[in-house]
Motif scaffolding. Structure first.
Motif, PDB file in Angstrom:
ATOM      1  N   VAL A 438       0.883  -1.166   0.000  1.00 56.08           N
ATOM      2  CA  VAL A 438       0.000   0.000   0.000  1.00 56.08           C
ATOM      3  C   VAL A 438       0.918   1.212   0.000  1.00 56.08           C
ATOM      4  O   VAL A 438       1.844   1.290   0.815  1.00 56.08           O
ATOM      5  CB  VAL A 438      -0.925   0.013   1.228  1.00 56.08           C
ATOM      6  N   ARG A 529      -6.904   2.734  -2.637  1.00 57.68           N
ATOM      7  CA  ARG A 529      -7.109   1.924  -1.447  1.00 57.68           C
ATOM      8  C   ARG A 529      -7.498   2.842  -0.285  1.00 57.68           C
ATOM      9  O   ARG A 529      -6.768   3.794   0.023  1.00 57.68           O
ATOM     10  CB  ARG A 529      -5.835   1.145  -1.108  1.00 57.68           C
ATOM     11  N   ALA A 540      -2.936   0.702  -4.162  1.00 58.34           N
ATOM     12  CA  ALA A 540      -2.530  -0.675  -3.875  1.00 58.34           C
ATOM     13  C   ALA A 540      -2.719  -1.491  -5.146  1.00 58.34           C
ATOM     14  O   ALA A 540      -3.191  -0.982  -6.171  1.00 58.34           O
ATOM     15  CB  ALA A 540      -3.344  -1.247  -2.712  1.00 58.34           C
ATOM     16  N   HIS A 542      -4.370  -4.852  -7.101  1.00 63.80           N
ATOM     17  CA  HIS A 542      -5.362  -5.924  -7.162  1.00 63.80           C
ATOM     18  C   HIS A 542      -4.863  -6.949  -8.170  1.00 63.80           C
ATOM     19  O   HIS A 542      -4.583  -6.612  -9.332  1.00 63.80           O
ATOM     20  CB  HIS A 542      -6.719  -5.380  -7.606  1.00 63.80           C
TER      21      HIS A 542
END
Length: 597
Positions: A438, A529, A540, A542
């Motif tokens: 993150v 995020r 972030a 995925h």
């Protein structure tokens, strides 16, 4: 000519006839493409090198080939040391080598349609220090001695409909026109093939593995455009799709059309446009303004339709790859299979989806020691059997109209050694660390690269390639501007801020020369995020790729609770999304392959 030695000799004869003391041979085309059509494979024809990046320099008495760390082993297998010296980039460069080796007072030739202006300027400075000069050739001397050189492809363009592109071509070109107006410019040159495909919502078949067409384009501040593409490649449907605001001209008319921009301010990308374009515009009397191709960033930031398409493509592709991994475990592991038959079987599973347009690159199918060749290309000369007690590395991808995929899996054939498990788990820990990252908006790929390498570094290990590259939307599998890399591993793009909507690979690895290779690669989407209490905007990753990671290679004791949780959660998702899409026998295998650690 029967041998590469004969070809080198023929080129030297041609250079002597032209009163040149050397020539530079890059692996690219007139569009600075990474993957090029057969007609432009001059480096492979001359040297035998089949990698996707490299350059050669030929002088009267010596010759050198320049490659980066991905091809250290491959170049030695494919290019004769009797005639070529191997030069490693970035430890050296073509310009630095020429400064040390070019004949004093010599004339070194280059094709101005195959090099950037920046490269030309640097090479000129280096040669000047040697008392030598860089000479632009009017025609490429390799073309003069390559008797059976293929012709450029005449395949037709196809429409990429708005329903897949997510935005109309007219809207994209209006955005470019608005940018030109803001910049006070009259026109922009587009010469990168994927930029043209994206801007005009067309695709092509002129380059193997990349759905682009050979073309140039000019977009003007009034949102009109000129597309330079051979007439036989455009049918009535494509012409209607392009509309009246796009004027069609033959590709060969492009250079002459630049002369018509006299007195105009023209934007040109110095990293993607060749030196010949700059020279022609300057001679014509245009004001050349350097700027990044305005399609690069919007092409990299996928819109919601493209993201949905890529998601669907990865589910489809994941089912095909899962069927293949089952096949490796149940058929190949029993013997009688090799790297070639495995690559063919994987392509067959993808083709059975009914949606495959092409592979996104030649499958890297590396058994045992061949897996340690980072960009290994299997052939009848190099093929190895898939044998027990070894690792098998397969890096592959598919081109679908809704998305481009790229995945690497490393598979234990039989029982892995403790060392194999240690190295695999270190790679896995780095892969997980990057997957879980993150980070604040504005973070660059270069800032994240260490996450993937840290556990290898702890043991004094590393890998000589970047950790992540951008990926297109039914376009190039290697798409800029973003990268995740160290400065030494590659290069442009690592300092580009990551933005929501970008797709990248996450692919740390480890390679033991003469032993085995390990790489774990998923594609990831950058997305916003939300974090409670956060004081800045965050991003972030995925994960898009869905296929099992070999549990037998994991040393569970080396994983933290958080890493185990990521691994088990990822596999639960693979089971949930891929399980319903595969045959019953594969589903039973997948249930075990995705079981919690």
């Amino acid at each position: 000519m029967s041998t590469y030695a004969d070809r080198l000799a023929a080129l030297r004869d041609e250079l002597a006839r032209r009163r040149l003391d050397g020539f530079v041979v890059p692996l690219t085309d007139e569009h600075m493409s990474e993957y090029v059509g057969a007609y432009a494979q001059r480096l492979a024809w001359l040297t035998g090198f089949e990698g996707s990046a490299g350059t050669a320099v030929v002088l009267p008495e010596e010759a050198a080939i320049f490659i980066d760390g991905r091809y250290t082993l491959q170049v030695r297998e494919q290019v004769s040391a009797d005639h070529w010296s191997y030069q490693s980039v970035p430890e050296t460069s073509v310009s630095a080598w020429l400064k040390a080796h070019a004949p004093s007072g010599g004339r070194i030739g280059y094709d101005p349609w195959l090099h950037t202006k920046g490269w030309v300027d640097a090479a000129k400075r280096a040669l000047a220090a040697r008392g030598a000069e860089l000479v632009a050739v009017e025609t490429n001397p390799i073309d003069a001695v390559w008797a059976d050189q293929p012709l450029p492809s005449d395949a037709r363009l196809v429409i990429q409909p708005d329903a897949l592109a997510g935005r109309s071509a007219a809207t994209k070109r209006q955005d470019v026109a608005d940018w030109l107006t803001t910049e006070g410019a009259d026109a922009v040159v587009l010469s990168a093939l994927d930029s043209i495909a994206w801007a005009f919502n067309v695709r092509g078949q002129d380059v193997s593995r990349t759905p682009v067409a050979l073309a140039y384009a000019l977009i003007h501040a009034d949102a009109t455009a000129e597309l330079f593409v051979d007439p036989e490649k455009v049918d009535e449907a494509v012409a209607a799709h392009l509309g009246n605001s796009v004027r069609l001209q033959p590709r060969g008319a492009f250079a002459g059309a630049l002369d018509g921009l006299a007195g105009k301010t023209v934007k040109v990308d110095p990293d993607r446009a060749v030196a010949a374009i700059f020279a022609r515009l300057a001679t014509a009397g245009a004001t050349v303004s350097e700027a990044r191709d305005p399609t690069i960033l919007p092409k990299a930031i996928k819109n919601p339709v493209e993201i949905a398409g890529s998601t669907a493509a990865h589910v489809r592709d994941g089912a095909a790859v899962t069927r293949f991994l089952h096949w490796v475990d149940t058929v190949a592991a029993e013997g009688g299979q090799d790297e070639l038959t495995a690559a063919a079987q994987l392509e067959a599973f993808r083709a059975e989806t009914g949606a495959l347009k092409d592979l996104s690159f030649d499958t890297i199918s590396g058994a045992g020691p061949n897996g340690a060749v980072v960009h290994y290309r299997v052939s009848e000369k190099t093929v190895l059997p898939i044998e027990r007690g070894t690792l098998y590395l397969v890096d592959s991808g598919g081109q679908y109209v809704d998305g481009t995929t790229d995945i690497t899996r490393t598979i234990a054939i039989g029982t892995p050694t403790a060392e194999m498990k240690d190295r695999f788990t270190r790679v896995l820990k780095g892969h997980i660390a990057l997957s879980r990252a993150v980070f604040p908006v504005g973070t660059r790929g270069i800032q994240l690269d260490t996450l993937a390498r840290q556990y290898l570094w702890e043991a004094g290990l590393d890998y000589a390639h970047g950790t992540g590259h951008g990926v297109g939307s039914y376009l190039s599998v290697h798409e800029g501007p973003q990268r995740i890399a160290t400065p030494s591993a590659g290069q442009a793009g690592a300092d580009e801020p990551l933005r929501a909507g970008m797709i990248l690979s996450n692919e740390p690895g480890y390679y033991k020369t003469g032993g085995y290779g390990i790489r774990i690669e998923n594609l990831v989407l950058v997305e916003p995020r939300e974090v409670d209490g956060a004081e800045k905007a965050l991003l972030a990753f995925h994960t898009l790729t869905l296929a099992p990671i070999d549990r037998r290679l994991v040393d569970v004791a080396m994983l933290s609770p958080a890493e185990r949780a990521w691994f088990d959660s990822y596999h639960a998702r693979v089971w949930r999304e891929i399980g319903p899409l595969v045959p019953q026998d594969v589903r039973a295998w997948l249930e075990q392959a995705t079981a919690a650690l």
